[in-house]
Design a protein around this motif. Structure first.
Motif, short mmCIF file in Angstrom:
data_model
loop_
_atom_site.label_atom_id
_atom_site.label_comp_id
_atom_site.label_asym_id
_atom_site.label_seq_id
_atom_site.Cartn_x
_atom_site.Cartn_y
_atom_site.Cartn_z
N TYR A 114 -5.93 1.67 -7.31
CA TYR A 114 -5.86 2.96 -6.63
C TYR A 114 -7.25 3.41 -6.22
CZ TYR A 114 -7.64 5.01 -10.96
OH TYR A 114 -8.43 5.31 -12.05
N ILE A 115 -7.29 4.29 -5.22
CA ILE A 115 -8.52 4.99 -4.86
C ILE A 115 -8.18 6.47 -4.76
CG2 ILE A 115 -10.32 5.34 -3.11
CD1 ILE A 115 -9.95 2.44 -2.26
N ASN B 248 -3.51 12.00 -0.04
CA ASN B 248 -4.46 10.91 0.24
C ASN B 248 -4.87 10.15 -1.01
OD1 ASN B 248 -6.11 12.84 -0.91
ND2 ASN B 248 -7.07 13.44 1.02
N CYS B 249 -4.02 10.16 -2.01
CA CYS B 249 -4.26 9.30 -3.17
C CYS B 249 -3.66 7.94 -2.84
CB CYS B 249 -3.61 9.90 -4.42
SG CYS B 249 -3.94 8.97 -5.93
N PHE C 75 0.85 -1.19 0.00
CA PHE C 75 0.00 0.00 0.00
C PHE C 75 0.88 1.24 0.00
CE2 PHE C 75 -1.78 -3.54 2.28
CZ PHE C 75 -3.03 -3.70 1.70
N GLY C 76 0.41 2.28 -0.65
CA GLY C 76 1.16 3.53 -0.70
C GLY C 76 0.21 4.70 -0.79
N VAL C 77 0.73 5.87 -0.46
CA VAL C 77 -0.05 7.10 -0.57
C VAL C 77 0.82 8.15 -1.25
CG1 VAL C 77 0.63 7.89 1.75
CG2 VAL C 77 -1.44 8.81 0.67
N ARG C 78 0.20 8.91 -2.12
CA ARG C 78 0.92 9.97 -2.83
C ARG C 78 0.08 11.24 -2.80
NH1 ARG C 78 1.17 8.56 -9.15
NH2 ARG C 78 1.49 6.41 -8.49
N GLU C 79 0.72 12.34 -3.19
CA GLU C 79 0.02 13.61 -3.26
C GLU C 79 -0.98 13.57 -4.41
OE1 GLU C 79 1.02 18.41 -3.53
OE2 GLU C 79 2.58 16.94 -3.98
#
Length: 362
Positions: free
Chosen positions: A244-245, A194-195, A170-174
């Motif tokens: 992705y969400i 929170n992308c 899992f990861g989060v990006r701008e």
């Protein structure tokens, strides 16, 4: 037109012929934007590429360039997020990425003020035409799970938790949309990082500088915080292989703006759910109206009224209601529109709707 302009014109045509589409400009804004993303050498290769991955020799032969030089250029393009890459019959194989969702989102590390301004000008000039085409939409909404009646069955592709349960990293990006608007001097109030990305293999985001690795629990927390902030969950408009969400706002999201700013209701696929009101519980406080991004709610009297044509089934109004008067129910069967099963099915439907020859891109 110069040779460089000619290269980007052909690249724009190539991207416009993908099922996803591309916004074409009469002022050349689209070409200037592509020139910020692709070097002339990269553009010259991209115009000969297919969406399906191919070996370097096949791409180089069509482009009429040396395979060794093509190999180096293609690897550089993959590092910039302009291509997909995997193992082929003779080493690495490369495929062209559409513009949205695709190479534009992967431009996050190098998106600067000039590129952000060009994108904004292109959106305003075209009003999203070429990208926000009629069905099936690129993105679709998935509802806030807690907003759905407990007795209603929620399918795996409709549930945030089910999507993450299938993944191992899992990861989060701008959010690139909020970064773009900030760069043009129009920052919004919503949180930026929170992308959420996820993958079925471990370590998928370990070597990506612009993606922060998180645990599944952290990813779920980020999604809950996005709901609380009033952001809308959206994913690729298919049932399988979702990775992705997005958590979208109406002021920055390039696709949601199609509805909110330009009135293009088919820009985003709604969920198969509809908000309903318990008249006995409703206090006409109007908290839900502030929460709805799509203008679907009104309080003409003592009870909230839902416009089913404008309700997108996101469920944000439910979590905002202090008297628990709102909840989501599944729409009648004749109003439901399940997403295409997989990417191939989506491409076939989208290409047919846009009138572009899919086989030339595969």
């Amino acid at each position: 037109m110069t040779d460089i302009g000619s290269v980007y014109e052909r690249l724009a045509d190539r991207l416009a012929s993908t099922p996803n589409g591309f916004m074409r400009s009469k002022k050349g804004t689209d070409l200037r934007l592509l020139a910020k993303m692709y070097t002339p050498e990269e553009a010259a290769l991209a115009v000969h590429m297919h969406l399906t991955r191919e070996d370097v020799a096949e791409i180089a032969a069509r482009a009429g360039v040396d395979p060794k030089a093509a190999h180096q250029t293609l690897k550089g393009m993959a590092r910039k997020g302009l291509l997909t890459v995997g193992r082929g019959k003779e080493g690495l194989a490369f495929g062209l990425l559409p513009f949205i969702v695709g190479s534009y989102e992967e431009s996050l590390p190098y998106l600067d003020q000039e590129m952000a301004q060009l994108f904004e000008e292109l959106v305003q000039e075209t009003r999203g035409e070429g990208m926000l085409a009629p069905g099936p939409a690129i993105q679709r909404i998935i509802p806030v799970q807690e907003s759905v009646d407990a007795e209603v069955d929620v399918l795996p592709y409709e549930a945030v938790s089910a999507l993450l349960d299938q993944s191992k990293s899992f990861g989060v990006r701008e959010c690139i949309c909020r970064k773009q608007k900030s760069l043009v001097g129009e920052p919004c109030q919503y949180p930026h990082f929170n992308c959420v990305n996820f993958a079925p293999v471990e370590g998928a985001f370990a070597n990506l500088d612009y993606v922060q690795e998180v645990t599944k629990e952290e990813a779920l927390r980020i999604l809950r915080e996005a709901e609380e902030a009033g952001l809308v969950h959206t994913v690729y408009n298919q049932q399988e292989s979702i990775h992705y969400i997005c958590n979208c706002c109406p002021c920055c999201c390039g696709i949601m703006r199609g509805i909110v700013e330009f009135g293009t209701m088919h820009a985003l696929a709604r969920s198969d759910f509809l908000a309903v009101v318990d008249g006995d519980q409703c206090t006409a406080c109007e908290s839900c109206i502030e929460r709805c991004h799509f203008g679907a709610l009104s309080v003409p009297g003592d009870v909230c009224v839902v416009d089913p044509e404008r309700c997108m089934g996101c469920g944000l109004c439910v979590s905002a209601c202090p008297s628990d008067a709102l909840h989501l129910v599944r729409r009648p069967a004749e109003e439901q529109a399940p997403p295409p099963e997989d990417r191939r099915a989506w491409m076939e439907e989208r290409a047919a709707a846009r009138g572009v020859p899919l086989q030339e891109m595969l």
